[in-house]
Design a protein around this motif. Structure first.
Motif, short mmCIF file in Angstrom:
data_model
loop_
_atom_site.label_atom_id
_atom_site.label_comp_id
_atom_site.label_asym_id
_atom_site.label_seq_id
_atom_site.Cartn_x
_atom_site.Cartn_y
_atom_site.Cartn_z
N GLU A 102 0.82 -1.21 0.00
CA GLU A 102 0.00 0.00 0.00
C GLU A 102 0.85 1.27 0.00
O GLU A 102 0.37 2.35 -0.28
N ALA A 103 2.11 1.11 0.36
CA ALA A 103 2.98 2.30 0.47
C ALA A 103 3.55 2.69 -0.89
O ALA A 103 4.04 3.79 -1.06
N PHE A 104 3.45 1.79 -1.87
CA PHE A 104 4.04 2.06 -3.17
C PHE A 104 2.99 2.15 -4.26
O PHE A 104 1.93 1.52 -4.16
N ASN A 105 3.31 2.91 -5.27
CA ASN A 105 2.46 2.96 -6.46
C ASN A 105 2.78 1.72 -7.30
O ASN A 105 3.92 1.52 -7.71
N PRO A 106 1.76 0.88 -7.55
CA PRO A 106 2.04 -0.38 -8.27
C PRO A 106 2.54 -0.15 -9.70
O PRO A 106 3.11 -1.06 -10.29
N LEU A 107 2.30 1.05 -10.24
CA LEU A 107 2.66 1.30 -11.63
C LEU A 107 4.03 1.95 -11.77
O LEU A 107 4.46 2.29 -12.86
N LYS A 108 4.70 2.15 -10.63
CA LYS A 108 6.00 2.83 -10.67
C LYS A 108 7.09 1.90 -10.18
O LYS A 108 6.88 1.19 -9.20
N THR A 109 8.22 1.90 -10.85
CA THR A 109 9.32 1.09 -10.33
C THR A 109 9.75 1.67 -8.99
O THR A 109 9.63 2.88 -8.75
#
Ligand SMILES: Nc1ncnc2c1ncn2[C@@H]1O[C@H](COP(=O)(O)OP(=O)(O)O)[C@@H](O)[C@H]1O
Ligand SMILES: [Mg+2]
Length: 270
Positions: A102-109
């Protein structure tokens, strides 16, 4: 001796309801403890689900206002800050969430996400070179036992929960905070990798002088890692003290129950 964090008689009441009456729920009740600015410590807040731990974390992070009581960070109230003071608090006190996905954008490396974070937290608007960003990121990753080369070009779902939680901790280190608020940081990590992350907190305390509030329902990891333990039940602290003293000689029936759960082989795996 100065204080990093002071909580004094902190209360949080949630009020809900409409025309048919109001309900009040006291999520946190008269909680007091403090962390020294001179001597970094890992303080564990232990309690079962619903005991008010996350509400407490949200107040320390300045995301929720207390209903009453005092929360001071570095001698200043956490609430009622100017924009500039709020920003300073956000850099000094960093969260580590339960679910790293949840802490990361799934579409961004993840490397791009870290570069952007490193760029955004800078106070000065001077240009920063790609090389400098890479160095800052690699340094933060080094503190959690990873390298930039290992995560470069990877999307969050390409990493394991344990690896991604490490990257999330590296992200939290980028602003060079004084305090981490880690809310159930290993409960979604594979059991076999949990201790490695919990041990990491001990290293960060030693190597970076970071203070850590480690929130968990698991007295075993809390005991293993912490200097002091606060045991919460239904919003109240029922017992607090040195970790060893609490585990060796718990006083409150609830602490005794938690200890028995830790020692019981049936429950050891849950
Ligand atoms: N935003 C909210 N509105 C109303 N009640 C809440 C809210 N957040 C938490 N609560 C309630 O406060 C209590 C403590 O919740 P929480 O702080 O999440 O506990 P924990 O993290 O220990 O599981 C629970 O009864 C929960 O339902
Ligand atoms: Mg919680």
């Amino acid at each position: 001796m100065s204080d990093l964090l002071v909580l004094k008689d902190v209360v949080k009441i949630f009020r809900q309801g409409g025309l048919l009456g109001r309900r009040e729920l006291t999520a946190v009740k008269n909680v007091s403890f403090s962390l020294s600015a001179d001597n970094p410590e890992i303080l564990s807040v232990v309690g079962e689900s619903g005991s008010g731990k996350s509400t407490l974390a949200a107040m320390i992070l300045g995301q929720t206002m207390p209903t009453s009581g005092r929360l001071d960070f570095k001698g200043k109230p956490i609430a009622f800050r100017t924009r500039r003071e709020r920003r300073a608090l956000m850099l000094d006190v960093q969260p580590v969430l339960q679910n790293p996905f949840e802490a990361f954008n799934p579409l961004k490396t993840v490397d791009r996400y870290l570069f952007e974070t490193a760029k955004n937290i800078r106070l000065s608007k001077d240009a920063i070179s790609k090389l400098q960003l890479e160095q800052l990121t690699d340094e933060a990753l080094g503190h959690v036992g990873l390298t930039l080369a290992e995560v470069r070009g990877r999307y969050p779902h390409e990493l394991s929960g344990g690896q991604l939680q490490r990257v999330a901790i590296a992200r939290a280190l980028l602003p060079k905070p004084r305090l981490l608020i880690a809310d159930e940081p290993v409960s979604m990590v594979d059991a076999s990798l949990r201790m490695a992350i919990v041990n990491l907190f001990g290293r960060l305390k030693k190597e970076l002088g970071l203070s850590i509030v480690y929130i968990t329902h698991d007295l075993a990891t809390a005991y293993y890692i912490s200097d002091r333990i606060v045991i919460m039940r239904k919003g109240e602290i029922v017992e607090q003290g040195e970790a060893r003293a609490i585990l060796d000689n718990p006083q409150h029936p609830y602490s005794i129950k938690l200890k028995e759960a830790v020692l019981s082989p049936d429950l050891a795996e849950t």
